[in-house]
Design a protein around this motif. Structure first.
Motif, PDB file in Angstrom:
ATOM      1  N   UNK A 280      22.010   4.705   9.745  1.00  0.00           N
ATOM      2  CA  UNK A 280      23.022   3.823   9.176  1.00  0.00           C
ATOM      3  C   UNK A 280      23.857   4.550   8.120  1.00  0.00           C
ATOM      4  N   UNK A 281      25.118   4.189   8.068  1.00  0.00           N
ATOM      5  CA  UNK A 281      26.024   4.618   7.012  1.00  0.00           C
ATOM      6  C   UNK A 281      26.655   3.351   6.448  1.00  0.00           C
ATOM      7  N   UNK A 282      26.386   3.071   5.198  1.00  0.00           N
ATOM      8  CA  UNK A 282      26.927   1.883   4.538  1.00  0.00           C
ATOM      9  C   UNK A 282      26.673   0.618   5.368  1.00  0.00           C
ATOM     10  N   UNK A 283      25.417   0.461   5.780  1.00  0.00           N
ATOM     11  CA  UNK A 283      24.928  -0.708   6.527  1.00  0.00           C
ATOM     12  C   UNK A 283      25.507  -0.856   7.935  1.00  0.00           C
ATOM     13  N   UNK A 284      26.127   0.193   8.442  1.00  0.00           N
ATOM     14  CA  UNK A 284      26.664   0.180   9.803  1.00  0.00           C
ATOM     15  C   UNK A 284      25.889   1.179  10.656  1.00  0.00           C
ATOM     16  N   UNK A 285      25.392   0.770  11.829  1.00  0.00           N
ATOM     17  CA  UNK A 285      24.698   1.734  12.691  1.00  0.00           C
ATOM     18  C   UNK A 285      25.693   2.762  13.226  1.00  0.00           C
ATOM     19  N   UNK A 286      25.335   4.051  13.093  1.00  0.00           N
ATOM     20  CA  UNK A 286      26.241   5.108  13.562  1.00  0.00           C
ATOM     21  C   UNK A 286      25.615   5.992  14.633  1.00  0.00           C
ATOM     22  N   UNK A 287      24.303   5.926  14.792  1.00  0.00           N
ATOM     23  CA  UNK A 287      23.619   6.727  15.807  1.00  0.00           C
ATOM     24  C   UNK A 287      22.214   6.168  15.977  1.00  0.00           C
TER      25      UNK A 287
ATOM     26  N   UNK B 240      20.611  15.899   7.559  1.00  0.00           N
ATOM     27  CA  UNK B 240      21.171  14.568   7.766  1.00  0.00           C
ATOM     28  C   UNK B 240      22.515  14.511   7.034  1.00  0.00           C
ATOM     29  N   UNK B 241      23.589  14.171   7.739  1.00  0.00           N
ATOM     30  CA  UNK B 241      24.906  14.130   7.094  1.00  0.00           C
ATOM     31  C   UNK B 241      24.918  13.209   5.874  1.00  0.00           C
ATOM     32  N   UNK B 242      25.693  13.583   4.892  1.00  0.00           N
ATOM     33  CA  UNK B 242      25.715  12.875   3.616  1.00  0.00           C
ATOM     34  C   UNK B 242      26.103  11.409   3.759  1.00  0.00           C
ATOM     35  N   UNK B 243      26.877  11.045   4.775  1.00  0.00           N
ATOM     36  CA  UNK B 243      27.279   9.647   4.935  1.00  0.00           C
ATOM     37  C   UNK B 243      26.149   8.764   5.476  1.00  0.00           C
ATOM     38  N   UNK B 244      25.100   9.364   6.054  1.00  0.00           N
ATOM     39  CA  UNK B 244      23.932   8.597   6.518  1.00  0.00           C
ATOM     40  C   UNK B 244      23.073   8.296   5.298  1.00  0.00           C
ATOM     41  N   UNK B 245      22.907   7.011   4.974  1.00  0.00           N
ATOM     42  CA  UNK B 245      22.153   6.663   3.774  1.00  0.00           C
ATOM     43  C   UNK B 245      20.807   5.997   4.063  1.00  0.00           C
ATOM     44  N   UNK B 246      20.576   5.575   5.318  1.00  0.00           N
ATOM     45  CA  UNK B 246      19.304   4.961   5.680  1.00  0.00           C
ATOM     46  C   UNK B 246      18.983   5.269   7.135  1.00  0.00           C
ATOM     47  N   UNK B 247      17.694   5.467   7.396  1.00  0.00           N
ATOM     48  CA  UNK B 247      17.208   5.619   8.761  1.00  0.00           C
ATOM     49  C   UNK B 247      16.072   4.614   8.920  1.00  0.00           C
ATOM     50  N   UNK B 248      16.224   3.697   9.865  1.00  0.00           N
ATOM     51  CA  UNK B 248      15.226   2.648  10.078  1.00  0.00           C
ATOM     52  C   UNK B 248      14.430   2.980  11.344  1.00  0.00           C
ATOM     53  N   UNK B 249      13.107   2.946  11.221  1.00  0.00           N
ATOM     54  CA  UNK B 249      12.207   3.232  12.334  1.00  0.00           C
ATOM     55  C   UNK B 249      11.678   1.921  12.903  1.00  0.00           C
ATOM     56  N   UNK B 250      11.791   1.789  14.208  1.00  0.00           N
ATOM     57  CA  UNK B 250      11.318   0.584  14.874  1.00  0.00           C
ATOM     58  C   UNK B 250      10.330   0.955  15.969  1.00  0.00           C
ATOM     59  N   UNK B 251       9.544  -0.019  16.351  1.00  0.00           N
ATOM     60  CA  UNK B 251       8.617   0.114  17.470  1.00  0.00           C
ATOM     61  C   UNK B 251       8.784  -1.134  18.316  1.00  0.00           C
ATOM     62  N   UNK B 252       8.927  -0.943  19.612  1.00  0.00           N
ATOM     63  CA  UNK B 252       9.033  -2.106  20.489  1.00  0.00           C
ATOM     64  C   UNK B 252       8.226  -1.864  21.757  1.00  0.00           C
TER      65      UNK B 252
END
Length: 192
Positions: free
Chosen positions: A55-62, A103-115
């Motif tokens: 995420x970058x600023x609460x928007x998923x980017x990758x 990790x590019x500077x604009x990426x501020x969060x990485x969320x890990x999920x399991x499904x």
């Protein structure tokens, strides 16, 4: 020294000597829980999938998952899909490597999920965990254990987020329903 995390707990991802972590691995392990049947206990294979949404600023980017193994910038890599689990007590069945320094500077969060790609609930899973390992020396830094099963097919496991010049990890452990990371986006967004 490993920190056993509880839901909502945040820890700093700093080395014990005060240095900054440069590369971490989010490992996922699980086992199929035995089910009692007419002819005794048996297990049915469970296909859990680990994903990392950037995420970058609460928007998923990758996103990195079993069909897109490397982020567009190359800083996050999935080691491959495990269709049956089995480690569940220490070893990783699936892993996602994060080169924090890249990790590019604009990426501020990485969320890990399991499904559960096959749609089975977590009642059919046991010994499931998510852990963060320092990839430079193999030391486990934090572990979050999925306690108990439930009538859900996914978990928003944890996130790493920028904290000043470094990173911190927060164990989320929120149940959700969905077979893919796309299904989980409405459940992820409140945690950003």
């Amino acid at each position: 020294m490993t920190v056993n995390m509880t839901k909502g707990q945040a820890i700093s991802l700093q080395k014990s000597d005060g240095g900054t972590l440069t590369a971490v691995r989010m490992g996922l392990g699980w086992q199929a829980a035995p089910r009692r049947g007419l002819f005794g206990s048996r297990t049915r294979e469970v296909d859990l999938d680990a994903s990392a949404v950037l995420f970058a600023d609460k928007q998923p980017v990758d996103v990195v998952f079993f069909r897109h193994l490397v982020s567009d910038d190359g800083s996050v890599k999935h080691t491959g899909d495990n269709l049956v689990g089995g480690a569940g007590q220490g070893g990783d069945d699936e892993a996602i490597l994060v080169d924090l320094a890249r990790v590019p500077v604009h990426i501020d969060q990485i969320v890990f999920t399991v499904n559960s790609f096959t749609g089975q609930t977590f009642q059919e899973v046991q010994n499931a965990f998510c852990r963060i390992v320092d990839e430079t020396n193999g030391q486990e830094l934090a572990r979050y254990t999925l306690d108990g099963g439930g009538q859900y097919t996914a978990q928003i496991m944890a996130k790493v987020s920028r904290a000043g010049a470094g990173w911190q990890m927060t164990a989320l452990g929120n149940p959700a329903n969905g077979r893919t990371f796309q299904d989980l986006m409405p459940s992820i967004l409140p945690h950003l």
